[in-house]
Scaffold this motif. Structure first.
Motif, PDB file in Angstrom:
ATOM      1  N   LEU A 107      -5.111   3.305   4.904  1.00 30.38           N
ATOM      2  CA  LEU A 107      -3.916   1.943   4.823  1.00 30.38           C
ATOM      3  C   LEU A 107      -4.087   2.104   5.648  1.00 30.38           C
ATOM      4  O   LEU A 107      -3.522   0.602   6.142  1.00 30.38           O
ATOM      5  CB  LEU A 107      -2.769   3.565   5.056  1.00 30.38           C
TER       6      LEU A 107
ATOM      7  N   THR B  36      -3.712  -1.700   4.743  1.00 32.18           N
ATOM      8  CA  THR B  36      -2.374  -2.588   5.595  1.00 32.18           C
ATOM      9  C   THR B  36      -2.910  -3.948   5.944  1.00 32.18           C
ATOM     10  O   THR B  36      -2.405  -4.820   5.836  1.00 32.18           O
ATOM     11  CB  THR B  36      -1.767  -1.454   6.193  1.00 32.18           C
TER      12      THR B  36
ATOM     13  N   TRP C 176       0.758  -1.378  -0.246  1.00 29.87           N
ATOM     14  CA  TRP C 176       0.309  -0.312  -0.038  1.00 29.87           C
ATOM     15  C   TRP C 176       0.631   1.263   0.077  1.00 29.87           C
ATOM     16  O   TRP C 176       0.167   2.173  -0.658  1.00 29.87           O
ATOM     17  CB  TRP C 176      -1.114   0.088   0.968  1.00 29.87           C
TER      18      TRP C 176
END
Lengths: 227, 228
Positions: free
Chosen positions: B180, B184, B60
């Motif tokens: 994120l 992630t 990411w």
């Protein structure tokens, strides 16, 4: 009545509440029974500062919405002043949080959800000022700042929620649902500090906003005289 | 022309322009591949370091930074050649422009991922990838949508300022952090622990919520962002 809420009076009220809150926190509220012990006293400042910082950003959000609806620059000035103060308080949250962290967890920094959220909040609202500084045209700067203030404020609770996704349990949860977790004297001292801090924010915002509006007026008058 | 037709027209314009020069796609793809190589050396502290638990993070970070390159590029061209003025003069709703731009950026990101993900799997994933494919694709699509929606809105703002591409990462990165975090950890769960859609359901739901919130916010504020 009007005198009681004038700008100087607000400062006096804030000062009175903060001093009383401080005295009560140290002499009336008992030393925390948990391992945190005396270091828990910083909580009477740390938590109200955090709450006040979020109130500041909330005011900025409301001002941003008002600006986008009315295009009246006075709301932009209110938003600017509120973000500035919110950011100042957010930085103070970081410092008081780090001091508390050092004394109760033994480390200056821990990647704990609330502390991490405030770190990101600091970055977010620092970006707000960078954004303002790179747009020259007044109306456009106000519009972009308002759009960003709206997005940033919506992002704050989402960030907090996301950082909680990763299992962590360091932060002392002082308030739990249905149970305040505090003794009466602690709660009262805390609330008085909280009211004092919120009044301080209100006084500072009001003061800052008046200064910004005066600045605008001076600019207007100058252009009238010069033109 | 209907709203969908207008979106299609703007999208077709962007795709044709990009396919003629290909400079954006090529730089994004090369950047993504280079980032993976750099990550390999950055995280391999010893010969036998297990990188499996870094996969979500590497993936990411790579795509977010690749997208930053692409976003800057996609609006720089519009601005430099005054295409945007033309676009704004068209009898098209601002929101239509936003949707077309978002879909365009999404298409570019998906093209990059079609190249980069197989290489990534080859480099860092030790078997069992195909079983986790549905979960992996779900994460990929939800995260991409959020990145593109928020990225398009912020790129529009930053393109209209003095510092342009310098500003975008500063605005974009702190806002995208929640997405994120979820993407992630979900990716790592899928690739390292073999989790399925059900195990990462909470994270998927969170990403869906994030996308919905920021699509609505961008929808509501894009008029102000793009200027008159």
């Amino acid at each position: 009545m009007k005198k009681l809420v004038s700008a100087p009076a607000l400062f006096l009220w804030a000062g009175a509440f903060l001093i009383v809150g401080l005295l009560l926190a140290f002499w009336w509220a008992p030393v925390d029974a948990s391992a945190m012990g005396f270091s828990q006293k910083i909580f009477y400042y740390h938590a109200p500062i955090a709450e006040t910082s979020l109130v500041g950003f909330g005011v900025a959000f409301a001002a941003a919405v008002m600006y986008l609806r009315t295009q009246d620059l006075k709301w932009d000035r209110l938003g600017y002043v509120s973000v500035r103060l919110g950011l100042l308080f957010a930085v103070l949250v970081m410092f008081t949080g780090m001091i508390w962290g050092k004394s109760s967890w033994g480390v200056w920094w821990a990647w704990e959800p609330r502390l991490t959220t405030f770190l990101l909040v600091c970055f977010l609202y620092a970006a707000y000022f960078v954004l303002r500084s790179v747009v020259e045209e007044e109306q456009r700067r106000a519009t972009y700042a308002a759009v960003f203030a709206v997005i940033a404020f919506i992002d704050v609770p989402i960030t907090w929620f996301a950082t909680r996704l990763i299992p962590e349990g360091l932060h002392p949860v002082v308030f739990k649902a249905g149970d305040t977790g505090m003794e009466g004297s602690m709660f009262a001292s805390f609330m008085i500090s909280m009211i004092g801090m919120t009044l301080l924010l209100a006084a500072l915002i009001r003061h800052g906003w008046q200064i910004e509006l005066l600045k605008d007026r001076v600019t207007d008058l100058k252009s009238i005289l010069g033109g | 022309m209907s709203g969908w037709g207008q979106i299609g027209a703007i999208l077709r314009k962007d795709l044709i322009r990009e396919l003629r020069t290909r400079d954006m796609l090529v730089s994004m793809a090369l950047f993504a591949l280079l980032a993976m190589v750099i990550f390999h050396w950055a995280f391999t502290v010893r010969g036998d370091t297990d990188l499996t638990y870094f996969t979500g993070g590497m993936l990411w970070v790579t795509f977010v930074f690749a997208m930053l390159l692409g976003l800057n590029r996609s609006f720089a061209q519009e601005k430099d050649e005054h295409c945007l003025d033309g676009l704004l003069l068209c009898p098209v709703d601002r929101v239509t422009i936003f949707l077309a731009k978002t879909v365009g950026n999404l298409v570019f990101l998906l093209i990059i991922q079609a190249v980069a993900v197989p290489v990534f799997v080859l480099f860092f994933v030790e078997g069992g990838f195909l079983e986790g494919l549905p979960a992996f694709l779900a994460v990929l699509l939800l995260a991409d949508l959020g990145i593109c929606a928020l990225g398009t809105l912020l790129a529009t703002i930053s393109m209209n300022t003095r510092s342009r591409d310098l500003l975008l990462p500063i605005l974009f990165l702190p806002l995208i952090v929640p997405l994120l975090v979820a993407a992630t950890s979900a990716t790592t769960l899928v690739l390292a622990d073999g989790a399925g859609v059900r195990e990462i359901g909470g994270r998927l739901l969170f990403m869906l919520g994030f996308d919905a919130v920021f699509l609505v916010v961008a929808w509501g504020t894009y008029d102000f962002a793009i200027g008159e």
